[in-house]
Scaffold this motif. Structure first.
Motif, PDB file in Angstrom:
ATOM      1  N   ILE A 133       0.843  -1.205   0.000  1.00 37.69           N
ATOM      2  CA  ILE A 133       0.000   0.000   0.000  1.00 37.69           C
ATOM      3  C   ILE A 133       0.875   1.252   0.000  1.00 37.69           C
ATOM      4  O   ILE A 133       0.626   2.195  -0.753  1.00 37.69           O
ATOM      5  N   ALA A 134       1.901   1.266   0.835  1.00 38.05           N
ATOM      6  CA  ALA A 134       2.795   2.424   0.898  1.00 38.05           C
ATOM      7  C   ALA A 134       3.481   2.661  -0.448  1.00 38.05           C
ATOM      8  O   ALA A 134       3.602   3.799  -0.902  1.00 38.05           O
ATOM      9  N   GLN A 135       3.908   1.589  -1.095  1.00 37.07           N
ATOM     10  CA  GLN A 135       4.548   1.702  -2.413  1.00 37.07           C
ATOM     11  C   GLN A 135       3.554   2.243  -3.432  1.00 37.07           C
ATOM     12  O   GLN A 135       3.892   3.108  -4.240  1.00 37.07           O
ATOM     13  N   ALA A 136       2.321   1.754  -3.398  1.00 36.56           N
ATOM     14  CA  ALA A 136       1.290   2.229  -4.329  1.00 36.56           C
ATOM     15  C   ALA A 136       1.054   3.718  -4.129  1.00 36.56           C
ATOM     16  O   ALA A 136       0.987   4.484  -5.107  1.00 36.56           O
ATOM     17  N   ASP A 152     -13.515  -9.527  -5.404  1.00 37.58           N
ATOM     18  CA  ASP A 152     -12.685  -8.373  -5.715  1.00 37.58           C
ATOM     19  C   ASP A 152     -12.849  -7.352  -4.605  1.00 37.58           C
ATOM     20  O   ASP A 152     -13.957  -7.155  -4.075  1.00 37.58           O
ATOM     21  N   MET A 153     -11.760  -6.693  -4.257  1.00 37.55           N
ATOM     22  CA  MET A 153     -11.766  -5.679  -3.202  1.00 37.55           C
ATOM     23  C   MET A 153     -11.002  -4.445  -3.686  1.00 37.55           C
ATOM     24  O   MET A 153     -10.064  -4.569  -4.472  1.00 37.55           O
ATOM     25  N   VAL A 154     -11.406  -3.287  -3.173  1.00 39.29           N
ATOM     26  CA  VAL A 154     -10.790  -2.025  -3.575  1.00 39.29           C
ATOM     27  C   VAL A 154     -10.544  -1.170  -2.324  1.00 39.29           C
ATOM     28  O   VAL A 154     -11.325  -1.203  -1.368  1.00 39.29           O
ATOM     29  N   ARG A 155      -9.455  -0.407  -2.363  1.00 39.26           N
ATOM     30  CA  ARG A 155      -9.103   0.544  -1.289  1.00 39.26           C
ATOM     31  C   ARG A 155      -8.721   1.853  -1.957  1.00 39.26           C
ATOM     32  O   ARG A 155      -7.944   1.859  -2.906  1.00 39.26           O
ATOM     33  N   SER A 156      -9.250   2.960  -1.460  1.00 40.17           N
ATOM     34  CA  SER A 156      -8.899   4.273  -1.996  1.00 40.17           C
ATOM     35  C   SER A 156      -8.072   5.023  -0.963  1.00 40.17           C
ATOM     36  O   SER A 156      -8.377   5.002   0.240  1.00 40.17           O
ATOM     37  N   SER A 157      -7.012   5.675  -1.434  1.00 44.51           N
ATOM     38  CA  SER A 157      -6.122   6.428  -0.539  1.00 44.51           C
ATOM     39  C   SER A 157      -6.730   7.769  -0.168  1.00 44.51           C
ATOM     40  O   SER A 157      -7.497   8.331  -0.898  1.00 44.51           O
TER      41      SER A 157
END
Length: 140
Positions: free
Chosen positions: A91-94, A135-140
């Motif tokens: 996540i940090a890299q993304a 499927d799963m999604v996370r928004s920053s």
């Protein structure tokens, strides 16, 4: 036990360790066909290795489109927050790459793990390599 640390892996230099972990988890334990486990996306992905001391015990990858996958931890090290460390590194890299949204296909039994990290289920259940996924999604 040594402290667990996660580092960005070099696909070409670390391929033997990445393959060893993914083969143990996905092919040996979960019966994923070898031809489905390794794909052309591996060449373009940012790979991560979780290590105890110098011994690699887990891996994950981040694709250029923000998809996180192949999160895997060797059986003897599960329950020690290794998966959390791998996912947090991906996540940090993304976010560092300005990928505002991360996605993944989660095995249904692992959805609560991903939800703890901000992912939300966005699909019906489906089979991938004979294993129920969503499927799963996370928004920053």
């Amino acid at each position: 036990m040594n402290k667990i640390r996660v580092r960005v892996a070099d696909w070409h230099k670390d391929i033997a360790d990445i393959r060893r972990i993914r083969e143990a988890v996905f092919i040996a334990e979960q019966s994923v066909p070898p031809e489905l486990e390794f794909d052309a996306d591996d060449n373009d992905a940012v790979h991560f290795l979780a290590c105890e001391g110098d011994y690699p015990i887990g891996t994950a990858r981040l694709l250029p489109d923000g998809q996180i996958g192949r999160v895997s931890v060797l059986k003897d090290w599960r329950g020690l927050k290794v998966g959390d460390a791998l996912l947090e590194a991906a996540i940090a890299q993304a976010e560092q790459q300005d990928l505002k949204q991360q996605s993944l296909s989660a095995q249904v039994h692992a959805t609560a793990f991903y939800e703890r990290h901000g992912f939300k289920v966005v699909s019906e259940e489906f089979l991938e390599a004979g294993i129920p996924h969503v499927d799963m999604v996370r928004s920053s």
